[in-house]
Design a protein around this motif. Structure first.
Motif, PDB file in Angstrom:
ATOM      1  N   PHE A   1       0.828  -1.211   0.000  1.00 53.50           N
ATOM      2  CA  PHE A   1       0.000   0.000   0.000  1.00 53.50           C
ATOM      3  C   PHE A   1       0.856   1.252   0.000  1.00 53.50           C
ATOM      4  N   LYS A   2       0.324   2.232  -0.690  1.00 50.35           N
ATOM      5  CA  LYS A   2       0.943   3.546  -0.592  1.00 50.35           C
ATOM      6  C   LYS A   2       0.514   4.104   0.763  1.00 50.35           C
ATOM      7  N   VAL A   3       1.412   4.758   1.456  1.00 47.26           N
ATOM      8  CA  VAL A   3       1.053   5.366   2.740  1.00 47.26           C
ATOM      9  C   VAL A   3       1.293   6.869   2.639  1.00 47.26           C
ATOM     10  N   ARG A   4       0.266   7.626   2.964  1.00 42.33           N
ATOM     11  CA  ARG A   4       0.425   9.086   2.978  1.00 42.33           C
ATOM     12  C   ARG A   4      -0.134   9.648   4.270  1.00 42.33           C
ATOM     13  N   SER A   5       0.373  10.803   4.616  1.00 35.81           N
ATOM     14  CA  SER A   5      -0.202  11.532   5.738  1.00 35.81           C
ATOM     15  C   SER A   5      -1.384  12.323   5.208  1.00 35.81           C
ATOM     16  N   LEU A   6      -2.318  12.604   6.065  1.00 39.13           N
ATOM     17  CA  LEU A   6      -3.472  13.434   5.695  1.00 39.13           C
ATOM     18  C   LEU A   6      -2.996  14.790   5.159  1.00 39.13           C
ATOM     19  N   ILE A   7      -1.856  15.261   5.643  1.00 38.19           N
ATOM     20  CA  ILE A   7      -1.297  16.538   5.176  1.00 38.19           C
ATOM     21  C   ILE A   7      -1.052  16.490   3.668  1.00 38.19           C
ATOM     22  N   GLU A   8      -0.471  15.387   3.215  1.00 35.37           N
ATOM     23  CA  GLU A   8      -0.168  15.246   1.787  1.00 35.37           C
ATOM     24  C   GLU A   8      -1.453  15.192   0.976  1.00 35.37           C
ATOM     25  N   VAL A   9      -2.451  14.532   1.532  1.00 33.60           N
ATOM     26  CA  VAL A   9      -3.744  14.420   0.838  1.00 33.60           C
ATOM     27  C   VAL A   9      -4.368  15.809   0.692  1.00 33.60           C
ATOM     28  N   LEU A  10      -4.340  16.582   1.770  1.00 29.72           N
ATOM     29  CA  LEU A  10      -4.901  17.938   1.731  1.00 29.72           C
ATOM     30  C   LEU A  10      -4.192  18.784   0.678  1.00 29.72           C
ATOM     31  N   ALA A  11      -2.868  18.705   0.661  1.00 29.32           N
ATOM     32  CA  ALA A  11      -2.087  19.476  -0.316  1.00 29.32           C
ATOM     33  C   ALA A  11      -2.470  19.071  -1.733  1.00 29.32           C
ATOM     34  N   GLY A  12      -2.635  17.777  -1.947  1.00 32.54           N
ATOM     35  CA  GLY A  12      -3.015  17.273  -3.267  1.00 32.54           C
ATOM     36  C   GLY A  12      -4.391  17.758  -3.689  1.00 32.54           C
ATOM     37  N   TYR A  13      -5.359  17.703  -2.778  1.00 29.91           N
ATOM     38  CA  TYR A  13      -6.726  18.153  -3.097  1.00 29.91           C
ATOM     39  C   TYR A  13      -6.741  19.645  -3.462  1.00 29.91           C
ATOM     40  N   ILE A  14      -5.995  20.421  -2.702  1.00 31.22           N
ATOM     41  CA  ILE A  14      -5.989  21.873  -2.968  1.00 31.22           C
ATOM     42  C   ILE A  14      -5.312  22.152  -4.308  1.00 31.22           C
ATOM     43  N   SER A  15      -4.168  21.491  -4.514  1.00 28.58           N
ATOM     44  CA  SER A  15      -3.422  21.786  -5.753  1.00 28.58           C
ATOM     45  C   SER A  15      -4.175  21.261  -6.990  1.00 28.58           C
ATOM     46  N   ASP A  16      -4.940  20.183  -6.828  1.00 28.94           N
ATOM     47  CA  ASP A  16      -5.708  19.642  -7.968  1.00 28.94           C
ATOM     48  C   ASP A  16      -7.095  20.272  -8.089  1.00 28.94           C
ATOM     49  N   GLY A  17      -7.417  21.151  -7.176  1.00 25.75           N
ATOM     50  CA  GLY A  17      -8.724  21.812  -7.213  1.00 25.75           C
ATOM     51  C   GLY A  17      -9.873  20.906  -6.804  1.00 25.75           C
ATOM     52  N   LYS A  18      -9.567  19.829  -6.094  1.00 18.75           N
ATOM     53  CA  LYS A  18     -10.637  18.900  -5.685  1.00 18.75           C
ATOM     54  C   LYS A  18     -11.457  19.460  -4.526  1.00 18.75           C
ATOM     55  N   ILE A  19     -10.855  20.331  -3.765  1.00 18.39           N
ATOM     56  CA  ILE A  19     -11.642  21.047  -2.754  1.00 18.39           C
ATOM     57  C   ILE A  19     -11.393  22.542  -2.947  1.00 18.39           C
ATOM     58  N   LYS A  20     -12.437  23.299  -2.685  1.00 20.65           N
ATOM     59  CA  LYS A  20     -12.339  24.754  -2.866  1.00 20.65           C
ATOM     60  C   LYS A  20     -12.103  25.396  -1.498  1.00 20.65           C
ATOM     61  N   VAL A  21     -11.072  26.188  -1.425  1.00 19.64           N
ATOM     62  CA  VAL A  21     -10.796  26.896  -0.176  1.00 19.64           C
ATOM     63  C   VAL A  21     -10.706  28.398  -0.441  1.00 19.64           C
ATOM     64  N   ASP A  22     -11.120  29.147   0.551  1.00 17.33           N
ATOM     65  CA  ASP A  22     -11.088  30.601   0.440  1.00 17.33           C
ATOM     66  C   ASP A  22      -9.735  31.097   0.972  1.00 17.33           C
ATOM     67  N   PRO A  23      -8.921  31.700   0.112  1.00 14.01           N
ATOM     68  CA  PRO A  23      -7.590  32.132   0.573  1.00 14.01           C
ATOM     69  C   PRO A  23      -7.625  33.251   1.611  1.00 14.01           C
ATOM     70  N   THR A  24      -8.816  33.824   1.809  1.00 13.94           N
ATOM     71  CA  THR A  24      -8.913  34.904   2.805  1.00 13.94           C
ATOM     72  C   THR A  24      -9.678  34.442   4.050  1.00 13.94           C
ATOM     73  N   ALA A  25      -9.882  33.125   4.122  1.00  9.89           N
ATOM     74  CA  ALA A  25     -10.758  32.603   5.189  1.00  9.89           C
ATOM     75  C   ALA A  25     -10.188  32.816   6.592  1.00  9.89           C
ATOM     76  N   ILE A  26      -8.893  32.741   6.714  1.00  8.54           N
ATOM     77  CA  ILE A  26      -8.285  32.857   8.049  1.00  8.54           C
ATOM     78  C   ILE A  26      -7.581  34.213   8.121  1.00  8.54           C
ATOM     79  N   PRO A  27      -8.215  35.190   8.717  1.00  5.14           N
ATOM     80  CA  PRO A  27      -7.649  36.537   8.688  1.00  5.14           C
ATOM     81  C   PRO A  27      -6.497  36.755   9.668  1.00  5.14           C
ATOM     82  N   GLY A  28      -6.456  35.989  10.746  1.00  6.11           N
ATOM     83  CA  GLY A  28      -5.448  36.235  11.791  1.00  6.11           C
ATOM     84  C   GLY A  28      -4.081  35.664  11.447  1.00  6.11           C
ATOM     85  N   SER A  29      -3.131  35.912  12.345  1.00  6.51           N
ATOM     86  CA  SER A  29      -1.759  35.433  12.137  1.00  6.51           C
ATOM     87  C   SER A  29      -1.643  33.965  12.540  1.00  6.51           C
TER      88      SER A  29
END
Lengths: 441, 212
Positions: free
Chosen positions: A276-304
């Motif tokens: 089996f391929k093993v990935r961390s959830l972090i890698e999966v999230l990065a893949g979804y964002i970069s492939d446009g599989k999930i839509k995220v608002d780049p201004t969603a988190i206003p704080g530091s």
């Protein structure tokens, strides 16, 4: 020689391979590794220098393996292993080293001190001097694997309740949390607790992923004990489940030691039965964002926001860029800690020490350098992609009055998905606002 | 003179044989074969471990202790130069004067840096706590070895002491702390393999590469 000592020495001998012998032989005792260790930074004393800790095992090794040391023990401080020495070694390996490998990275010779600390942990476990709680937790996981039916019904009920929450949050009536889905592409292995199931479930559903939830948790206390036999038994539950369901890939929750275990150790422990391929959830999230599989608002988190590199994920796992890619996609004010990535400071919560109540004071003291590092960023939110790191940073927050919000990466991604309702615990409107901590100048 | 040259040669042979025995013993031990899928690049990791990874700016520790690190580098340059110089000693008469004086000006600072290291081990609290009698002996022995070799190049009176000290130094290599000269290569190789496999070093794995 008592049976305990005999067992400990036998375990040392059994582990003595090329890398371990090299680590035991290579050190020049230059002391340059001192500041690499968070224990030393928090309390600068000789006993906290990684090389000094390793010397305690080397003294025993030399007595057993070096004829000069056997003849003139005083010349190399060689020491015959006895109960007192073993107790001291156990204390060192379980309470004064988080196996973070920062000393290795900072050693001119690259001496692998954590490898020696693991050797001590294995000796202590075999000899019966390892912390009881870690043994109990590992054994409980093994038992759970033998008969999952005992708790499965209750688990499925909890998942059914969680599914209702999921639909409520996403506004999607078809959102599901599949369990034991035959032929799914991904087997997602959470930790104990809804907080590691619900946010990833939101993401998987949004990405229309073909996934299924594991009925087991990713934690592996056998790893902390450096007990390969126990660790393999704990891991076997998930290996068998993955084989039984015929999945392609195993995705590990935001957890440092579990990722390290399944990504780097399990393929060796189960060679031939583990394709089996093993990935961390972090890698999966990065893949979804970069492939446009999930839509995220780049201004969603206003704080530091700042990111804490878990040692198992970053320095020992190479997940250096992925979490930053995710954060830079959703955070407007991202601030790096200094140092970071492979040079990041350990928070002091690794190596299983978070589970050891008797060392809590020591753990919090050793976390002071990380607390100072967080404070100097002035960030209001600290993201950590590891459960033990989050627990530790939460404790540091309380103890050192950091006034921060500690969160998982997935929770922040879900926040940035602008869903109808927030995740539990993320309801407070001010949570990610631009208010900042005063930075001492 | 010949007898002292032979003595140094015997010391060198004993040292090399001892190091070979150490090497053979380590090689006899199991070498774990890692079957986990490679994320980075192992050869690049090993190359990094022996090149840029050794640079003073590559690690926080050497950035913090820059002077100490450079002192150590200078000392070790002195040691290797001294070994070469002693091996070449029968040909000293044929060396160009410029090369002789270059060797001298590498060896003497090397010896001074060694002495500084020896004094640091006595004076500095952490180093004193870490040091074994073996460490003190090894650092002063090698310092003396570099010093007498450098002086032997210029003053004939130091040639015999040079051969005697060389014999002792060479013979001591496998017996004490100096044997880290062998394990350095093992250690850096394992370092490179470990961090190379996991895409930690060399730095700067491109994000796209990391996603593969």
């Amino acid at each position: 020689m008592t049976e305990t000592i005999e067992l400990a020495l036998k375990t040392l001998e059994a582990q003595l391979n090329q890398p371990l012998e090299t680590a035991l032989e290579a050190c020049a005792r230059c002391g340059i590794c001192a500041e690499a260790c968070h224990y030393y930074r928090a309390e600068p004393k000789v006993e906290h220098i990684p090389a000094y800790r390793a010397e305690q095992l080397r003294n025993v090794y030399r007595y057993e393996h070096d004829f000069i040391s056997r003849l003139f023990p005083v010349w190399t401080r060689a020491k015959k292993l006895d109960e007192t020495t073993l107790a001291n070694l156990t204390e060192i390996a379980f309470s004064q080293c988080t196996l973070c490998r920062r000393c290795t990275v900072n050693c001119p010779l690259g001496v692998d001190t954590p490898l020696m600390m693991r050797a001590i942990r294995a000796m202590a476990t075999a000899a019966g001097t390892a912390p009881e709680i870690l043994i109990m937790l590992a054994d409980a996981a093994i038992e759970k694997g033998k008969d999952p039916s005992f708790y499965k019904e209750m688990f499925l009920e909890q998942i059914a309740d969680m599914e209702k929450q999921l639909r409520d949050i996403t506004g999607d009536e078809n959102a599901t949390i599949p369990v034991e889905k035959q032929g799914a592409k991904i087997l997602y292995v959470p930790l104990a607790g809804a907080h590691t199931i619900l946010p990833p479930a939101v993401v998987f559903n949004a990405a229309q992923e073909d996934w299924t939830l594991s009925i087991f948790e990713a934690s592996n206390y056998g790893v902390f004990l450096a007990d390969v036999n126990r660790a393999k038994q704990v891991a076997k539950r998930i290996v068998d489940e993955a084989n039984r369901l015929g999945v392609e890939e195993i995705v590990i929750s935001e957890c440092g030691h579990a990722y390290a275990c399944y990504r780097w150790d399990v393929p060796n422990w189960f060679a031939g039965q583990f394709d089996f391929k093993v990935r961390s959830l972090i890698e999966v999230l990065a893949g979804y964002i970069s492939d446009g599989k999930i839509k995220v608002d780049p201004t969603a988190i206003p704080g530091s926001v700042t990111y804490h590199d878990s040692c198992n994920l970053a320095r020992n796992g190479g997940l250096l860029e992925e979490p930053r890619y995710v954060l830079k996609s959703i955070v407007r004010d991202f601030r790096e800690m200094t140092p970071n990535k492979a040079e990041a400071l350990c928070c002091g919560g690794g190596g299983g020490i978070v589970a050891l109540a008797e060392y809590a004071e020591r753990r919090i003291a050793a976390g002071k350098p990380k607390a100072d590092q967080i404070k100097s960023t002035g960030a209001r939110t600290v993201v950590a992609a590891c459960e033990n790191c989050r627990l530790q940073i939460g404790d540091l927050n309380e103890h050192y009055n950091l006034n921060i919000h500690v969160t998982a990466l997935t929770d922040l991604v879900v926040q940035a998905m602008r869903l109808p309702k927030p995740l539990p615990g993320m309801e407070a409107e001010h949570l990610f606002e631009g208010e900042q901590v005063e930075v001492p100048r | 003179m010949l007898i002292f040259q032979l003595l140094a040669l015997v010391g060198l042979a004993a040292g090399l044989f001892g190091i070979y025995l150490r090497y053979a013993e380590t090689k006899r031990r199991a070498l774990p074969i890692d079957k986990s899928p490679v994320k980075g690049n192992i050869p690049h990791g090993i190359a990094y471990a022996f090149t840029t990874g050794m640079m003073p700016w590559a690690k926080e520790s050497t950035r913090i202790h820059l002077i100490a690190y450079l002192r150590g580098i200078g000392f070790h340059i002195g040691i290797f130069t001294a070994i070469g110089t002693v091996i070449l000693s029968p040909l000293w008469g044929f060396l160009p004067p410029l090369l002789s004086s270059t060797l001298f000006w590498v060896l003497i600072p090397g010896a001074l840096l060694g002495a500084a290291g020896g004094l640091m081990r006595l004076a500095e609290h952490n180093l004193r706590g870490l040091s074994l009698p073996d460490d003190h002996f090894a650092v002063w022995l090698t310092t003396l070895f570099i010093a007498v070799t450098g002086l032997g190049l210029v003053f004939e009176a130091f040639v015999v002491p040079m051969y005697i000290v060389s014999a002792v130094t060479f013979a001591y290599i496998p017996l004490g702390k100096i044997r880290h000269c062998l394990y350095f290569f093992f250690s850096r190789t394992f370092f490179g393999k470990f961090f190379g496999r996991r895409a930690v070093f060399p730095h700067g794995t491109p994000y796209r590469e990391a996603l593969k």
